[in-house]
Enzyme design. Structure first.
Site, PDB file in Angstrom:
ATOM      1  CE  LYS A  36      -0.899  -0.030   4.926  1.00 41.85           C
ATOM      2  NZ  LYS A  36      -1.692  -0.719   5.946  1.00 41.85           N
ATOM      3  NE  ARG A 129      -6.474  -0.146  11.064  1.00 43.80           N
ATOM      4  CZ  ARG A 129      -5.484  -0.245  10.163  1.00 43.80           C
ATOM      5  NH1 ARG A 129      -4.606   0.732  10.029  1.00 43.80           N
ATOM      6  NH2 ARG A 129      -5.372  -1.324   9.410  1.00 43.80           N
TER       7      ARG A 129
HETATM    8  C1  LIG Z   1      -1.046  -1.782   6.353  1.00 41.04           C
HETATM    9  C2  LIG Z   1      -1.631  -3.041   6.760  1.00 41.04           C
HETATM   10  C3  LIG Z   1      -0.838  -4.180   6.870  1.00 41.04           C
HETATM   11  C4  LIG Z   1       0.671  -4.138   6.647  1.00 41.04           C
HETATM   12  O1  LIG Z   1       1.259  -3.404   7.670  1.00 41.04           O
HETATM   13  P1  LIG Z   1       2.854  -3.312   7.878  1.00 41.04           P
HETATM   14  O2  LIG Z   1       3.018  -2.774   9.227  1.00 41.04           O
HETATM   15  O3  LIG Z   1       3.347  -2.374   6.824  1.00 41.04           O
HETATM   16  O4  LIG Z   1       3.399  -4.672   7.722  1.00 41.04           O
HETATM   17  C5  LIG Z   1      -1.448  -5.363   7.227  1.00 41.04           C
HETATM   18  N1  LIG Z   1      -2.772  -5.422   7.463  1.00 41.04           N
HETATM   19  C6  LIG Z   1      -3.579  -4.357   7.376  1.00 41.04           C
HETATM   20  C7  LIG Z   1      -5.024  -4.500   7.660  1.00 41.04           C
HETATM   21  C8  LIG Z   1      -3.031  -3.127   7.023  1.00 41.04           C
HETATM   22  O5  LIG Z   1      -3.831  -2.054   6.956  1.00 41.04           O
END
Ligand SMILES: *Cc1c(COP(=O)(O)O)cnc(C)c1O
Length: 356
Positions: A36, A129
């Site tokens: 992302k 969250r």
């Molecule tokens: C961004 C995100 C991840 C990945 O997070 P990192 O800390 O970059 O590994 C995994 N799951 C969800 C739901 C996310 O929003």
């Protein structure tokens, strides 16, 4: 050649991914490669795939659309909007969900498309969250999902350390395993996936406390930077410098270190304070807050320090540098997570891919 530019080292991303997928394989954990921060870069997704990733995850459909031709599974890692369920079914094999109304809408779209859309039901184990917090509601939701056509519930998931900054533990992830086991018993089903969070959950592998049953992690930061931020640990044999910002100097001058006159608010409505360090040699780079994030980047030349940044100017102290910087020279910064996000999503930053 235009600047600013971000240099993306694909072989470092590939190597990081290999190291971490192998590490996790020993624990029976599959990795979803989360892209992302990369603004839908196909090259970065491909580097992850070459490193062993079988599922690519992203928070935005616009990014996932770029990956349409990549022959791996796609996962939407942010809860779908009601207004995008049709596209979710079209572009993704799997989505993370917590709202039965959205899942019902996905079911209708999946049936229309003649597809089976896979769902991971998100459980909130304390970070507050996304996810269902109440255990009874989890059971009720599973019951409803199992009635739906076009939808396959493949497992449970959770996310930690993003909002509440809660550290993954054998207690909170263990709870997720227990909830899954109870659901399997109650409905006589076999939910195979337990998606135990993001890069922060790797801390449980590092300290040998990963609960048995967790068999998927969704990783972004750690694959790109080899970093587990929650415990400030580098994963051995990974690279932290796969992303670099290169900016060009447009002014070099000797100036005082403390501004002259009465102080109000700066461009970002902060009231700055300045220490008088005497005369300073300063450089300005043509890059700003619309392209980068000064708190999340480190000059490669350790003798440079970042003084500040407005929308289009980055101000550096180069007093102690051995190199005699001149107008037109380039300065390189190693980027941290938010720095990568800003550079990758700015249309003003040229993307350079290197492969060695
Ligand atoms: C961004 C995100 C991840 C990945 O997070 P990192 O800390 O970059 O590994 C995994 N799951 C969800 C739901 C996310 O929003």
């Amino acid at each position: 050649m235009s600047y600013p530019a971000i240099e993306i080292n694909l072989s470092k991303i590939r190597e990081n991914t290999k190291v971490i997928t192998n590490l996790c394989k020993d624990y029976g954990i599959d990795i979803v490669g989360v892209t992302k921060v990369s603004n839908g870069s196909i090259e970065i997704a491909q580097a992850m795939i070459q490193g062993g990733i079988k599922i690519i995850g992203d928070s935005r459909l616009g990014n996932l659309k770029n990956y349409e031709d990549l022959s791996v599974k796609k996962m939407l890692v942010r809860l779908p909007m009601m207004s995008e369920v049709g596209e979710v079914v079209r572009l993704c094999h799997i989505s993370l969900n917590s709202e039965i109304e959205t899942i019902k809408a996905l079911s209708i779209e999946a049936q229309k498309a003649g597809k089976i859309h896979e769902i991971i039901l998100m459980v909130d184990v304390g970070d507050l969250r996304e996810g269902i917090f109440d255990e009874e509601e989890i059971v009720e939701t599973v019951k409803e999902i199992l009635k739906l056509k076009g939808i396959r519930l493949i497992g449970l998931g959770t996310n930690l350390t993003c909002f509440g900054a809660i550290i993954p533990s054998k207690e909170n992830l263990g709870k997720l395993v227990t909830i899954r086991d109870n659901i399997n018993k109650e409905f006589n089903i076999d939910l195979e996936v337990i998606s135990g969070g993001n890069s922060s959950s790797l801390c449980l592998i590092m300290n040998g406390e990963m609960p048995k049953g967790i068999n998927q992690l969704r990783l972004g930061t750690s694959l790109l930077l080899g970093l587990i931020e929650v415990i400030w640990t580098r994963i051995p044999n990974t690279h932290v410098d796969a992303f670099k910002l290169i900016a060009e100097i447009i002014e070099v001058k000797e100036k005082p270190s403390k501004p002259i006159g009465e102080i109000a608010m700066d461009a970002f409505r902060n009231v700055p304070t300045f220490e008088d360090k005497g005369q300073m040699k300063r450089a300005i780079c043509a890059v700003g807050r619309q392209d980068c994030e000064p708190d999340f980047m480190i000059p490669e030349d350790e003798r440079i320090s970042i003084l500040g940044c407005s929308s289009d100017h980055l101000i550096l102290d180069i007093t102690h540098c051995h190199k005699d910087y001149e107008v037109g020279d380039k300065v390189t910064f190693i980027l941290d997570y938010i720095g990568i996000l800003r550079c990758m999503t700015s249309a003003h930053v040229r993307k350079i891919y290197v492969n060695q």
